[in-house]
Design a protein around this motif. Structure first.
Motif, PDB file in Angstrom:
ATOM      1  N   LYS A  15     -32.035  19.263  12.055  1.00 41.19           N
ATOM      2  CA  LYS A  15     -31.260  18.891  13.233  1.00 41.19           C
ATOM      3  C   LYS A  15     -30.977  17.391  13.240  1.00 41.19           C
ATOM      4  O   LYS A  15     -31.657  16.622  12.561  1.00 41.19           O
ATOM      5  N   ALA A  16     -29.984  17.017  14.012  1.00 38.36           N
ATOM      6  CA  ALA A  16     -29.564  15.613  14.027  1.00 38.36           C
ATOM      7  C   ALA A  16     -30.645  14.692  14.588  1.00 38.36           C
ATOM      8  O   ALA A  16     -30.653  13.497  14.317  1.00 38.36           O
ATOM      9  N   ASP A  17     -31.574  15.239  15.369  1.00 33.50           N
ATOM     10  CA  ASP A  17     -32.642  14.396  15.902  1.00 33.50           C
ATOM     11  C   ASP A  17     -33.729  14.148  14.853  1.00 33.50           C
ATOM     12  O   ASP A  17     -34.702  13.454  15.113  1.00 33.50           O
ATOM     13  N   SER A  26     -35.533  16.602  13.283  1.00 34.48           N
ATOM     14  CA  SER A  26     -36.500  17.679  13.136  1.00 34.48           C
ATOM     15  C   SER A  26     -36.111  18.630  12.001  1.00 34.48           C
ATOM     16  O   SER A  26     -34.931  18.843  11.724  1.00 34.48           O
ATOM     17  N   SER A  32     -41.744  17.760  13.712  1.00 39.21           N
ATOM     18  CA  SER A  32     -41.052  17.164  14.850  1.00 39.21           C
ATOM     19  C   SER A  32     -40.616  15.739  14.538  1.00 39.21           C
ATOM     20  O   SER A  32     -41.289  15.040  13.789  1.00 39.21           O
ATOM     21  N   PRO A  33     -39.511  15.302  15.122  1.00 38.51           N
ATOM     22  CA  PRO A  33     -39.076  13.919  14.929  1.00 38.51           C
ATOM     23  C   PRO A  33     -39.994  12.965  15.700  1.00 38.51           C
ATOM     24  O   PRO A  33     -40.635  13.403  16.654  1.00 38.51           O
ATOM     25  N   LEU A  49     -22.755  18.795  15.698  1.00 39.92           N
ATOM     26  CA  LEU A  49     -22.870  19.531  16.955  1.00 39.92           C
ATOM     27  C   LEU A  49     -22.616  18.657  18.181  1.00 39.92           C
ATOM     28  O   LEU A  49     -22.244  19.154  19.237  1.00 39.92           O
ATOM     29  N   GLY A  50     -22.843  17.356  18.051  1.00 41.44           N
ATOM     30  CA  GLY A  50     -22.673  16.485  19.210  1.00 41.44           C
ATOM     31  C   GLY A  50     -23.814  16.663  20.202  1.00 41.44           C
ATOM     32  O   GLY A  50     -24.674  17.522  20.025  1.00 41.44           O
ATOM     33  N   VAL A  51     -23.821  15.870  21.255  1.00 37.97           N
ATOM     34  CA  VAL A  51     -24.944  15.903  22.192  1.00 37.97           C
ATOM     35  C   VAL A  51     -24.612  16.663  23.479  1.00 37.97           C
ATOM     36  O   VAL A  51     -25.330  17.547  23.881  1.00 37.97           O
TER      37      VAL A  51
END
Lengths: 198, 198
Positions: free
Chosen positions: B9-11, B13, B30-31, B67-69
């Motif tokens: 994922k972009a964060d 993770s 996890s990030p 995906l954007g936020v």
DNA sequence: TTGTTGATTTCGCAA
DNA sequence: TTGCGAAGTCAACAA
């Protein structure tokens, strides 16, 4: 409306992932549930009648894969392991300690470990991976109950965990409960079957 | 070795999904964490030095999407809403009840609602969506503290939730705490802004 | 079937 | 930064 990852797992769960939130989806429906496709929408309904409704405007990508079930994941160092190791090495709590039994039954649930100290006094041990206030409250409830039993009383409490939060330690010590930080690596290291007598 | 869905994922993770476990991945990191690709493996390392190591034998499919936020998700009916509605309709607890204040501060944290009953006696209210033992313990700690204050004592306790587990109810009533089951729909229904005077 | 417990919880807020 | 409280937990086990 936003770009999202829709994931339908073989167990029936439907996940809507955004780009944040770590492992947790933005929204989801847990199995068992039914998925009805129609007119650009997915309607996912669970047993309780709760619904997750997804409106689909555009599909960027769509693919399906068989994942199978497989062995999966083996965990190590969970509370059950800590309990087993500490029971085998109950002297970690102090010289002369003797194990009475693990999962000692009471009316409000089992005490993780019941043992006796060098002087023969009963000691109830609550084990956690992470020691927080909840665990102290749990042990306190056990101690209140156990201390009503004239055959056991007085019963001391020991709160044992790999990590004890300061607030939990303060609460425990205010109540006369001893805090012990467990070293899982050390406990496991000593747990060499060839060194055991029984 | 098994077929798995790997999701970055972009964060930051990294998720390893199998076909079971509902919304939870089989394994994850996890990030914030770093992903190093090399020699058929992904090595994901977090700040604490913990590692998730993935061995990749074959890739069935690989794609990337922005995906954007976005706004995301709006929740309704969480504890904060219950607290606000109950404070506005404190008479739900009984005739003549008056609100003192929400989030009444104490040394060990804020009491959800402090009010006074028809006789003028102080009442501390703990609100939960789901009433379990933890909540009763929390309220008990508040009551012990509040009852040491001669300006307030005696303080009664009310445990209010949309659903109260039997064991929590038993513990609460043993301690003289009143249990109240809240009807969120009814509370919200009465909370019609056009019917409010202020 | 129901209840209880443990878990790599994550997230948001406030001090 | 840290601590604390809330959350649509999920799964395994026991009664």
């Amino acid at each position: 409306m936003a770009t999202r990852l829709l994931l339908v797992k073989a167990d029936g769960s439907v996940l809507v992932h955004s780009d944040g939130g770590s492992y947790k989806p933005l929204n989801w429906m847990s199995p068992p549930c039914t998925l009805v496709e129609g007119d650009g929408t997915w309607t996912v309904t669970n047993k309780a009648g709760e619904q997750l409704i997804v409106t689909i405007e555009q599909v960027e990508h769509d693919s399906a894969h068989e994942l199978g079930v497989d062995p999966g994941l083996v965990k190590d160092g969970v509370e059950a392991h800590l309990q087993k190791l500490l029971a085998e090495q109950i002297h970690t709590l102090g010289d002369g300690y003797r194990l009475v039994r693990r999962e000692f039954p009471t009316a409000i649930g089992p005490v993780d470990i019941m043992c006796r100290d060098a002087a023969g006094g009963a000691v109830a041990v609550e084990i956690k991976r992470r020691g927080e206030i909840d665990g102290v409250e749990q042990l306190t409830r056990y101690l209140e109950l156990l201390n009503r039993d004239p055959l056991l009383a007085p019963v001391r409490g020991v709160f044992a965990a790999q990590e004890i939060k300061p607030q939990a330690r303060t609460l425990a010590e205010d109540r006369g409960i001893t805090c012990v930080v467990l070293d899982y690596e050390a406990l496991r290291g000593v747990d060499d079957p060839s060194q055991r007598l029984f």
